[in-house]
Scaffold this active site. Structure first.
Site, PDB file in Angstrom:
ATOM      1  N   ARG A 137     -18.992  -6.269 -15.227  1.00 50.52           N
ATOM      2  CA  ARG A 137     -19.619  -6.045 -13.920  1.00 50.52           C
ATOM      3  C   ARG A 137     -20.708  -7.052 -13.583  1.00 50.52           C
ATOM      4  O   ARG A 137     -21.361  -6.909 -12.562  1.00 50.52           O
ATOM      5  CB  ARG A 137     -20.120  -4.598 -13.818  1.00 50.52           C
ATOM      6  CG  ARG A 137     -18.964  -3.616 -13.932  1.00 50.52           C
ATOM      7  CD  ARG A 137     -19.217  -2.222 -13.430  1.00 50.52           C
ATOM      8  NE  ARG A 137     -17.928  -1.562 -13.354  1.00 50.52           N
ATOM      9  CZ  ARG A 137     -17.329  -0.949 -14.386  1.00 50.52           C
ATOM     10  NH1 ARG A 137     -17.929  -0.865 -15.549  1.00 50.52           N
ATOM     11  NH2 ARG A 137     -16.138  -0.418 -14.237  1.00 50.52           N
ATOM     12  N   THR A 164     -19.402  -3.186 -20.514  1.00 56.02           N
ATOM     13  CA  THR A 164     -18.791  -3.506 -19.224  1.00 56.02           C
ATOM     14  C   THR A 164     -19.841  -3.708 -18.141  1.00 56.02           C
ATOM     15  O   THR A 164     -19.544  -4.224 -17.072  1.00 56.02           O
ATOM     16  CB  THR A 164     -17.848  -2.374 -18.777  1.00 56.02           C
ATOM     17  OG1 THR A 164     -18.567  -1.142 -18.812  1.00 56.02           O
ATOM     18  CG2 THR A 164     -16.632  -2.277 -19.684  1.00 56.02           C
ATOM     19  N   SER A 188     -20.624   0.890 -23.181  1.00 53.80           N
ATOM     20  CA  SER A 188     -19.595   1.825 -22.729  1.00 53.80           C
ATOM     21  C   SER A 188     -18.885   2.411 -23.945  1.00 53.80           C
ATOM     22  O   SER A 188     -19.124   1.986 -25.065  1.00 53.80           O
ATOM     23  CB  SER A 188     -18.582   1.110 -21.833  1.00 53.80           C
ATOM     24  OG  SER A 188     -19.250   0.398 -20.819  1.00 53.80           O
ATOM     25  N   GLY A 211     -17.755   6.074 -23.690  1.00 52.76           N
ATOM     26  CA  GLY A 211     -17.910   7.526 -23.612  1.00 52.76           C
ATOM     27  C   GLY A 211     -16.622   8.299 -23.848  1.00 52.76           C
ATOM     28  O   GLY A 211     -16.657   9.502 -24.097  1.00 52.76           O
ATOM     29  N   GLU A 212     -15.476   7.613 -23.803  1.00 51.73           N
ATOM     30  CA  GLU A 212     -14.191   8.263 -24.064  1.00 51.73           C
ATOM     31  C   GLU A 212     -13.751   8.079 -25.516  1.00 51.73           C
ATOM     32  O   GLU A 212     -12.633   8.413 -25.890  1.00 51.73           O
ATOM     33  CB  GLU A 212     -13.123   7.693 -23.114  1.00 51.73           C
ATOM     34  CG  GLU A 212     -13.116   8.329 -21.738  1.00 51.73           C
ATOM     35  CD  GLU A 212     -14.409   8.154 -20.965  1.00 51.73           C
ATOM     36  OE1 GLU A 212     -14.937   7.030 -20.921  1.00 51.73           O
ATOM     37  OE2 GLU A 212     -14.910   9.150 -20.410  1.00 51.73           O
ATOM     38  N   ASN A 244     -20.775  10.525 -18.983  1.00 52.50           N
ATOM     39  CA  ASN A 244     -20.235  11.833 -19.349  1.00 52.50           C
ATOM     40  C   ASN A 244     -20.449  12.169 -20.821  1.00 52.50           C
ATOM     41  O   ASN A 244     -20.647  11.298 -21.656  1.00 52.50           O
ATOM     42  CB  ASN A 244     -18.742  11.883 -19.039  1.00 52.50           C
ATOM     43  CG  ASN A 244     -17.968  10.826 -19.803  1.00 52.50           C
ATOM     44  OD1 ASN A 244     -17.899   9.680 -19.371  1.00 52.50           O
ATOM     45  ND2 ASN A 244     -17.399  11.183 -20.944  1.00 52.50           N
ATOM     46  N   ASP A 265     -16.060  15.200 -16.576  1.00 51.45           N
ATOM     47  CA  ASP A 265     -16.204  13.749 -16.436  1.00 51.45           C
ATOM     48  C   ASP A 265     -17.011  13.428 -15.169  1.00 51.45           C
ATOM     49  O   ASP A 265     -16.817  12.377 -14.559  1.00 51.45           O
ATOM     50  CB  ASP A 265     -14.819  13.066 -16.397  1.00 51.45           C
ATOM     51  CG  ASP A 265     -14.880  11.605 -16.809  1.00 51.45           C
ATOM     52  OD1 ASP A 265     -15.909  11.167 -17.341  1.00 51.45           O
ATOM     53  OD2 ASP A 265     -13.881  10.891 -16.570  1.00 51.45           O
ATOM     54  N   ASP A 270     -19.699  12.060 -14.497  1.00 43.24           N
ATOM     55  CA  ASP A 270     -20.855  11.326 -14.991  1.00 43.24           C
ATOM     56  C   ASP A 270     -21.520  10.476 -13.934  1.00 43.24           C
ATOM     57  O   ASP A 270     -21.084  10.394 -12.792  1.00 43.24           O
ATOM     58  CB  ASP A 270     -20.545  10.528 -16.250  1.00 43.24           C
ATOM     59  CG  ASP A 270     -19.411   9.529 -16.095  1.00 43.24           C
ATOM     60  OD1 ASP A 270     -18.455   9.845 -15.393  1.00 43.24           O
ATOM     61  OD2 ASP A 270     -19.509   8.463 -16.696  1.00 43.24           O
ATOM     62  N   ARG A 320     -20.524  11.162  -9.356  1.00 43.81           N
ATOM     63  CA  ARG A 320     -19.114  11.496  -9.140  1.00 43.81           C
ATOM     64  C   ARG A 320     -18.964  12.887  -8.541  1.00 43.81           C
ATOM     65  O   ARG A 320     -17.886  13.273  -8.124  1.00 43.81           O
ATOM     66  CB  ARG A 320     -18.361  11.423 -10.467  1.00 43.81           C
ATOM     67  CG  ARG A 320     -18.328  10.027 -11.004  1.00 43.81           C
ATOM     68  CD  ARG A 320     -17.250   9.905 -12.035  1.00 43.81           C
ATOM     69  NE  ARG A 320     -17.528   8.772 -12.881  1.00 43.81           N
ATOM     70  CZ  ARG A 320     -16.843   8.498 -13.981  1.00 43.81           C
ATOM     71  NH1 ARG A 320     -15.865   9.274 -14.372  1.00 43.81           N
ATOM     72  NH2 ARG A 320     -17.122   7.450 -14.686  1.00 43.81           N
TER      73      ARG A 320
END
Ligand SMILES: [Cu+2]
Length: 688
Positions: free
Chosen positions: A141, A185, A200, A202-203, A271, A314, A316, A341
């Site tokens: 980004r 990211t 990043s 979170g998943e 999240n 999710d 977040d 979100r």
């Protein structure tokens, strides 16, 4: 800082006159620091324009009266970098002294002549193409800069500094390992000798953190974990005696903001992990889905505000925080805002983290198995997207925001990738409006549990959009004084997932569309004044700059895989003296969820991740005879699955690059499937 501090103190005791000449030198890099603290003019030196993330340019050569004359000044292709379906091009180019710096989804950096588009130097990251812990597309980004270096994070979890003149690596510091689920990211923030970077993942069951690095050496100065260790502040919001918080996500997807007068750095955490399964993590789960303020020099905690307690949707916080100054009830106030979100904008006092307009804790539906929070914070004002889903055929239940779910799918809006996702939200001090992009999409939420394994996805459920359900967006001006809608556009495509806009003193909001159009909008009224077809998915936040007295507006156009917009490797710059005309429109993004393409009869093989489009099945729709066997083979870079939608009664399991497996379809029927890690990949098998 200690050395500077002592010098200033010495001056203080000798002469108060000298103080005026010495104080501005307190910063390590006077010019960049001065630009970062000032309203944005000729240069665009950090992702959000300056330390506020307002993305407000004071340039006014291009305004509401002449914007219709805007044409392409130049368009440059970046030699194929990031030019494939697995990538998104979401970076804001930076501009300093007539040179533009831009980073692609492959973490490759290019320096361009900002007046002509000519490439001056290139840095090819050479990152491992087998990074398997990418969440939502290969993306970067953006960049930050100091007096002589550019800073950025890579998908392999390194923070890198390049020499701005040559593009050569000055230093490289690993924050963690991608093999453990960590990627970077977000664009970092630079200020006063420190580079601030999020992480990043979170998943993937990671432990989120903000890392502060010494800009000169790359050494880590401090790190602040977004998930408390045992006994630390906030640890009582996780089950006692467990280590669930150590893999609870709360990652930082975006660029912090900084208030140099208060000495605070601000950011949002994402999240909770596992995303859709709260059963083992009873409690509010700090600091998931929270806005956080730390002391910028030391990383010491100052305040937080949790937007969603015990997140299982999710929902977040992924859009950058925005700092703004306002007057409420006749009193000047220092504000901070962030669009979530959930579809709401959260507006706080940035001195103390207390709501500025009002946010009320209200009771919400309960699901004991999910250990749902009793109440959620509901901002006063308007949401920018619908917050209730409609019931669709084949589903038993539709709910509203904060409704609950367990194993049976429940339809909800906003979806967990709805509302405002990674896109930045600009603020104009002229209008007092925030410009908020939003995704309107229904998700079918289900919980099915996940076993934690390091470096593997750890989400505990799914949230796919039902076959045939519509997907669109909104673009909304929210009045910062009331948190209410000033004007709103319904947009044909999902936005908010990566694009975003920028606002100018010329009274214009510039923003791209996933269908390739670049738009100028009247910031006060919302009226569209100009549009231009760039030829690629225009899903990055634009920037505004000036070279030799001429104002330019620039945008990276390379598509966004999550928005489904056409990929590419282009950067466009526009000016009133430009002479380039629009290009042909690229393929349009989907507006209805589900598999697309022709139905192929008698196919025996489905390629996952093929045709330079990572997140796809080819062919996506097949017709076979009962008893036939299909071979699923992964020809992409990331692990993919083919998993029966909703019921999950057949599943290839995760196939790594090169892996394959077979599924036999005995019974006639219509079988839809998705990729569990990437539930926006759809396939269909018609068995006769
Ligand atoms: Cu996949």
């Amino acid at each position: 800082m200690g050395r500077h501090g002592r010098r200033v103190m010495a001056v203080l005791t000798t002469s108060s006159f000298l103080l005026f000449t010495v104080v501005p030198v307190r910063a390590a890099d006077p010019e960049i620091d001065r630009l970062l603290r000032s309203p944005v003019g000729k240069d665009w030196v950090t992702n959000g324009g300056n330390l506020t993330n307002q993305r407000y340019s004071t340039l006014r050569q291009i305004d509401t009266t002449n914007v219709k004359q805007l044409k392409g000044a130049w368009m440059t292709r970046l030699k194929g970098s990031g030019n494939a379906g697995k990538y998104s091009f979401e970076a804001s180019p930076l501009v300093k002294d007539g040179i533009m710096y831009v980073i692609t989804g492959n973490d490759d950096v290019f320096a361009l002549n900002a007046k002509t588009g000519e490439i001056i130097w290139e840095y090819w990251s050479g990152i491992d193409q087998k990074i398997s812990t990418v969440c939502c597309g290969w993306v970067n980004r953006g960049l930050a800069m100091d007096e002589g270096k550019l800073f950025f994070g890579q998908l392999d979890a390194n923070v890198v500094a390049l020499d701005m003149k040559t593009g050569k690596v000055a230093w490289k510091t690993p924050i963690e390992k991608w093999e453990n689920g960590y990627t970077i990211t977000s664009a970092p923030l630079y200020y006063d000798g420190i580079v601030y970077s999020g992480v990043s993942g979170g998943e993937f069951g990671v432990r989120g953190r903000l890392t502060a690095l010494d800009a000169k050496s790359g050494e880590i100065v401090w790190r602040w974990y977004t998930l408390p260790g045992p006994g630390e502040f906030g640890s009582d919001t996780w089950p006692a005696g467990t280590d669930h918080s150590m893999r609870g996500g709360a990652t930082i997807w975006n660029t912090p903001a900084l208030d140099p007068d208060l000495g605070l750095v601000y950011f949002v955490a994402g999240n909770c992990g596992p995303d859709y399964d709260g059963s083992m993590r009873e409690g509010d789960n700090l600091f998931c889905a929270s806005m956080i303020a730390l002391k910028a020099k030391t990383g010491e905690y100052v305040w937080h505000f949790q937007q969603v307690h015990h997140d299982i949707w999710d929902y977040d916080a992924a859009s950058p925080v925005v700092l703004f100054d306002t007057v409420i009830d006749g009193k000047p106030r220092k504000g901070i805002a962030e669009a979530g979100r959930t579809g709401w904008v959260y507006i706080l006092d940035r001195t103390n983290g207390k709501p500025l307009i009002g946010i009320d804790e209200k009771p919400v539906p309960q699901e004991p198995r999910q250990k749902t929070a009793k109440t959620q914070p509901i901002p006063r004002g308007d949401a920018t997207v619908p917050q209730c889903a409609e019931l669709l055929p084949g589903y038993e239940k539709a709910g509203c925001i904060f409704d609950t779910f367990w194993e049976t799918p429940v339809l909800m809006q906003p979806s967990g990738i709805g509302g405002t996702n990674w896109s930045p939200v600009p603020y104009s001090p002229d209008t007092g409006y925030f410009y908020v992009p939003g995704t309107v999409r229904t998700s079918a939420f289900t919980q099915f549990g996940d076993k934690y394994q390091i470096g593997l996805r750890y989400v505990g459920g799914s949230q796919s959009a039902p076959i045939g359900s519509p997907m669109s967006g909104t673009f909304t001006a929210i009045d910062s004084k009331t948190n209410k809608i000033a004007w709103q556009h319904k947009t044909p495509y999902r936005i908010g997932g990566g694009g975003g806009s920028t606002v100018t003193a010329g009274g214009l909001v510039f923003r791209g569309e996933p269908d390739g159009n670049f738009l100028a909008i009247d910031a006060k009224t919302g009226q569209e004044l100009w549009r231009f077809q760039t030829g690629f998915g225009a899903d990055a936040p634009p920037v505004v700059y000036e070279v030799d007295g001429e104002q330019y507006v620039a945008i990276a156009t390379g598509g966004n895989q999550l928005q489904g917009s056409a990929y590419g490797d282009a950067v466009w710059a526009f000016s009133l003296k430009g002479h380039l005309n629009p290009l042909w429109p690229p393929p349009l993004p989907q507006t209805v969820a589900g598999p697309t393409g022709p139905i192929v009869a008698g196919a025996d093989t489905i390629k996952m991740g093929g045709n330079n489009v990572e997140y796809s099945y080819a062919p996506a729709r097949v017709r076979i005879k009962a008893g036939s066997t299909l071979t699923f083979i992964n020809v992409g870079d990331l692990p993919h699955t083919a998993t029966a939608m909703e019921k999950r009664d057949w599943d290839t399991g995760a196939l790594a690059k090169g892996g394959s497996t077979t599924v036999t379809f005995a019974q006639p029927g219509n079988y839809y499937y998705i990729c569990l890690p990437h539930p926006w990949m759809y396939g269909q098998v018609i068995v006769e």
